[in-house]
Write a protein that holds these residues in place. Structure first.
Motif, short mmCIF file in Angstrom:
data_model
loop_
_atom_site.label_atom_id
_atom_site.label_comp_id
_atom_site.label_asym_id
_atom_site.label_seq_id
_atom_site.Cartn_x
_atom_site.Cartn_y
_atom_site.Cartn_z
N SER A 1 3.45 7.80 20.67
CA SER A 1 4.29 8.00 20.07
C SER A 1 2.35 8.84 19.36
CB SER A 1 5.20 7.75 19.04
OG SER A 1 4.97 8.30 17.35
N LYS A 2 2.88 10.64 18.70
CA LYS A 2 1.95 10.90 18.18
C LYS A 2 2.65 11.85 17.12
CE LYS A 2 -2.33 12.74 18.82
NZ LYS A 2 -3.32 12.53 19.56
N GLU A 3 2.44 11.83 16.01
CA GLU A 3 2.89 12.55 15.09
C GLU A 3 2.12 12.70 13.67
OE1 GLU A 3 6.63 12.03 13.65
OE2 GLU A 3 7.69 11.14 15.56
N LEU A 4 2.15 13.66 13.28
CA LEU A 4 2.45 14.55 11.83
C LEU A 4 2.26 14.05 10.95
CD1 LEU A 4 0.76 17.81 12.03
CD2 LEU A 4 -0.20 16.41 13.08
N CYS A 5 2.25 12.83 9.67
CA CYS A 5 3.04 12.18 9.14
C CYS A 5 2.28 11.93 7.49
CB CYS A 5 3.93 11.34 9.10
SG CYS A 5 4.70 9.70 8.91
N GLY A 6 2.59 11.67 6.79
CA GLY A 6 2.23 11.04 5.40
C GLY A 6 1.67 9.95 4.94
N GLY A 7 2.69 9.00 6.04
CA GLY A 7 2.14 7.57 6.14
C GLY A 7 3.32 7.25 5.22
N PRO A 8 3.59 6.08 4.40
CA PRO A 8 2.54 4.78 5.70
C PRO A 8 3.29 4.41 6.62
CG PRO A 8 3.73 3.83 3.01
CD PRO A 8 3.93 4.78 3.47
N HIS A 9 2.47 3.37 7.54
CA HIS A 9 3.35 2.81 8.96
C HIS A 9 2.78 1.77 8.94
CE1 HIS A 9 5.28 6.29 10.51
NE2 HIS A 9 4.63 6.74 9.80
N VAL A 10 4.23 0.72 9.78
CA VAL A 10 3.13 -0.47 9.66
C VAL A 10 1.86 -0.89 9.95
CG1 VAL A 10 5.81 -1.48 9.25
CG2 VAL A 10 4.51 -1.02 11.27
N SER A 11 0.72 -1.73 10.88
CA SER A 11 -0.33 -1.62 11.31
C SER A 11 -0.19 -1.80 13.06
CB SER A 11 -1.66 -2.10 11.00
OG SER A 11 -1.36 -3.61 10.34
N ARG A 12 1.09 -3.16 12.70
CA ARG A 12 1.04 -3.24 14.46
C ARG A 12 3.10 -2.99 14.61
NH1 ARG A 12 -3.27 -4.82 16.94
NH2 ARG A 12 -2.25 -4.80 18.82
N THR A 13 3.31 -2.50 16.18
CA THR A 13 5.04 -2.62 16.66
C THR A 13 5.87 -3.82 16.00
OG1 THR A 13 4.85 -2.45 17.88
CG2 THR A 13 4.22 -0.26 17.52
N SER A 14 4.93 -4.95 16.34
CA SER A 14 6.22 -5.79 16.10
C SER A 14 6.31 -6.38 14.57
CB SER A 14 5.14 -7.40 16.34
OG SER A 14 3.64 -7.82 15.99
N GLU A 15 5.51 -5.53 13.12
CA GLU A 15 6.28 -5.76 12.62
C GLU A 15 7.93 -5.45 12.18
OE1 GLU A 15 3.77 -4.33 9.17
OE2 GLU A 15 1.40 -4.82 10.46
N ILE A 16 7.81 -4.40 13.06
CA ILE A 16 9.04 -3.56 13.11
C ILE A 16 9.84 -4.55 13.48
CG2 ILE A 16 11.31 -2.06 13.99
CD1 ILE A 16 8.60 -0.52 15.24
N GLN B 1 8.47 -1.80 2.03
CA GLN B 1 8.26 -2.67 3.44
C GLN B 1 9.30 -2.46 4.37
OE1 GLN B 1 7.19 -6.87 2.82
NE2 GLN B 1 5.20 -6.57 2.62
N VAL B 2 10.39 -2.40 3.51
CA VAL B 2 11.60 -2.13 4.69
C VAL B 2 11.36 -1.14 5.44
CG1 VAL B 2 13.91 -2.11 5.16
CG2 VAL B 2 12.63 -3.91 3.76
N ILE B 3 11.11 -0.12 4.16
CA ILE B 3 11.06 1.68 4.70
C ILE B 3 10.11 1.39 6.09
CG2 ILE B 3 10.74 3.80 3.45
CD1 ILE B 3 12.32 2.38 1.16
N THR B 4 8.90 1.04 5.63
CA THR B 4 7.62 1.53 5.83
C THR B 4 7.69 1.06 7.81
OG1 THR B 4 5.99 0.90 4.05
CG2 THR B 4 5.15 0.62 6.45
N ARG B 5 8.61 -0.14 7.55
CA ARG B 5 8.91 -0.96 9.25
C ARG B 5 9.72 -0.23 9.40
NH1 ARG B 5 11.73 -5.57 7.43
NH2 ARG B 5 12.30 -5.72 9.34
N LEU B 6 10.79 0.94 8.74
CA LEU B 6 11.70 1.45 8.83
C LEU B 6 11.36 2.86 9.67
CD1 LEU B 6 14.89 1.67 6.47
CD2 LEU B 6 15.31 1.20 9.45
N HIS B 7 10.33 3.64 9.27
CA HIS B 7 9.55 4.55 8.80
C HIS B 7 8.60 4.16 10.13
CE1 HIS B 7 6.91 8.10 7.54
NE2 HIS B 7 7.10 8.62 7.85
N THR B 8 8.39 3.77 10.57
CA THR B 8 7.30 3.32 12.31
C THR B 8 8.27 3.41 13.71
OG1 THR B 8 5.94 1.93 11.13
CG2 THR B 8 5.84 2.32 13.62
N ALA B 9 9.10 3.07 13.38
CA ALA B 9 10.84 3.31 13.58
C ALA B 9 11.33 4.32 14.65
CB ALA B 9 12.10 2.45 13.44
#
Ligand code: GLY
Length: 584
Positions: free
Chosen positions: A546-561, A436-444
């Protein structure tokens, strides 16, 4: 010939040819953040190949401590190791010709005065061209044709006969490889190029560099007639003997487990002596993985009681050559024991859970449940399979693989650059919480990327990205340091987007369409024809943030970061800046 003699001969040979011996550097590369561990003798000489004056003179040799995690899955066969020692001879700026380097290698291997390896056992190969438009190495081919007694020479593509750079940039070039009985022993690299971070090759500044790497253990095997594997040579003999002394029985698989224990504990001892401590990140994670895998195999051998004595045997074997092992013996044993005790506690829980899963399963254990045991308790798949088999159960490996793949994508972007693409493939132990931490950092990181372009302009292009549970690290092309104001602007803007609680949308699209819409892509990466595009947008205004090509995963809403904070901005290499950032 024994370990000591092979070492002595290598040094004597090249000293007689005017080389100066330089001590092995640490397994932790100094001043080179682009690699996790030292993988080659040339690592400490990288600047000398890039025009910096050599403090060692023009001709150097070393016996370097090296580590290659990429070979971990082959450990247990006759010739592969994670930690190994590498002989190397080096010339930095054109002092040594290709022909000379080839003739020296041949003389050392085949001459009765040196290694005296039968000529009919030795073969060689050279580069036949095609990396970034580079040509076949005609000079090497001609030089090899002059070698008296070398009967077989093949031409090979860049996958075999082009070496380097280590990490994201550095010296590299075509190679000549020597094989004994079909096993590669010596890689003679001609550093004709310098590879830029974007993959382009420019001519080496100081002229032709010579950089060779020869695995000590493999060479020793070729000159130990009674040995069938590197583990039978006297480099390993006392270590193997100690493991065997603690191993009752001769069941199937014993040899492989013994070899894995020998390799992994030897690597662990050397990592500990270079001040690595077991942890969940970077070098510490490599060490943890080695120690834990060794412990599971020792357990399987019923030899856990010998853990400390085996470590003692390793220190005893190598202490004369690496005094740092002797001077730190107590610390090494203490840290290894601590990790053992910690892990044994976890696997006791994992085993209980596994027993429960076994009792609840009919015919087979689902891949998801097996993966859960692996991710939460660190139980390797092999281990789960063996336990299951004893209860006549199979493990659904296909669904395990699927669960593993989707989990792996989370950390791939970051870990790949350092682990050479192999780090997670057979044993990441990342918990749910870490994911989860890595996913949040990824979207950040996507927001950071967008912010950098917004405030610094189109000069900014992603040059690398690395995520772990502690921080995001983002490299991008930009010609100067950021001002404090710019850093604040970027950080504030990212936090604003987080506070707005924006949705993150994922869509699959044809690659060209995605690029046409202006989605950001990483130029170093090869993308498939259909790609996933992650878009962060503001539904109130329809603005694309933001729009990026990416394998993900990402959070579903930015507030999760939650809160985003830049901790450091520095130069990464010429024209490339590096930002480190954390989240709350
Ligand atoms: N630098 C040459 C090798 O590692 O094989």
């Amino acid at each position: 010939m024994d370990y000591q003699k092979v070492r002595d001969r290598f040094v004597q040979f090249f000293e007689a040819k005017g080389h100066r011996i330089v001590p092995s550097s640490s397994l932790i590369p100094q001043d080179d953040a682009s690699v996790l561990l030292t993988t080659a003798g040339m690592q400490q000489f990288k600047p000398c190949f890039a025009g910096v004056d050599s403090p060692y003179g023009d001709l150097a040799i070393s016996i370097q401590k090296c580590f290659r995690l990429s070979d971990i899955d082959s450990v247990g066969d006759d010739t592969h190791l994670t930690f190994f020692e590498m002989f190397g001879n080096f010339a930095f700026r054109g002092e040594v010709s290709k022909e000379q380097a080839i003739l020296w290698a041949w003389e050392f291997l085949a001459s009765p005065n040196w290694m005296a390896i039968g000529r009919d056992r030795i073969t060689a190969s050279y580069y036949n061209g095609n990396r970034a438009g580079t040509k076949a190495d005609g000079e090497a081919k001609t030089a090899l044709s002059k070698v008296d007694g070398l009967s077989r020479v093949t031409a090979q593509p860049d996958t075999e006969n082009f070496w380097g750079p280590t990490g994201s940039e550095g010296p590299c070039g075509p190679t000549v490889e020597f094989y004994v009985d079909g096993v590669e022993v010596w890689n003679v690299v001609f550093n004709e190029f310098y590879c830029q971070p974007d993959g382009t090759l420019s001519p080496a500044v100081g002229g032709l560099g010579i950089d060779t790497g020869m695995g000590l253990e493999r060479l020793l095997l070729t000159v130990t007639p009674e040995a069938e594997s590197i583990y039978d040579t006297d480099a390993f003999a006392p270590i193997i003997a100690m493991i065997k002394a603690h191993t009752p029985g001769e069941e199937a698989g014993v040899t492989k487990s013994i070899r894995i224990v020998a390799d992994h504990l030897r690597g662990s001892v050397f990592l500990l002596s270079d001040h690595v401590q077991p942890s969940n990140k970077e070098q510490g994670y490599v060490l943890r993985r080695l120690l834990r895998r060794a412990i599971l195999h020792l357990d399987k051998l019923n030899a856990l009681a010998g853990f400390e004595e085996i470590i003692g045997a390793i220190i005893g074997r190598y202490g004369d050559f690496y005094p740092e092992l002797l001077s730190q013996k107590d610390m090494i044993i203490q840290l290894a024991n601590l990790e053992r005790d910690k892990f044994l506690k976890t696997i006791t829980q994992g085993r209980k859970e596994l027993d429960k899963v076994i009792s609840e399963s009919e015919n087979s254990i689902t891949g998801e449940r097996a993966f859960d045991l692996f991710a939460t308790y660190g139980l390797p798949l092999d281990f789960i399979k063996e336990e299951a088999a004893q209860h006549h159960l199979k493990v659904d490996e296909n669904s395990f693989e699927r669960a593993f793949q989707s989990h792996q994508e989370i950390s791939r972007a970051g870990v790949e650059s350092k682990f050479g693409g192999h780090g997670l493939s057979s044993g990441a132990q990342v918990s749910e919480a870490d994911q989860q931490v890595i996913t949040r950092l990824h979207t950040a990181t996507h927001l950071l990327h967008a912010a950098l372009i917004k405030f610094l302009g189109n000069e900014v292009k992603q040059a690398g990205s690395d995520l772990n549970t502690e921080r995001a690290r983002f490299d991008f092309t930009f010609s100067r340091a950021l001002t404090d104001d710019e850093k604040r602007q970027v950080e504030d803007w990212v936090n604003e987007q987080i506070q707005k609680d924006l949705p993150v949308k994922k869509e699959a699209k044809p690659l060209q369409e995605a690029l046409g819409e202006g989605a950001l892509a990483f130029f170093k990466q090869k993308y498939p024809n259909v790609v996933d595009v992650y878009t962060i947008y503001d539904p109130a205004t329809d603005e694309v943030i933001s729009k990026e090509l990416c394998g993900g995963p990402h959070v579903s809403r930015t507030s999760e970061i939650d809160k985003f904070h830049i901790t450091k901005e520095q130069s990464s290499s010429a024209g490339v800046r590096r930002i480190r950032a954390v989240i709350n």
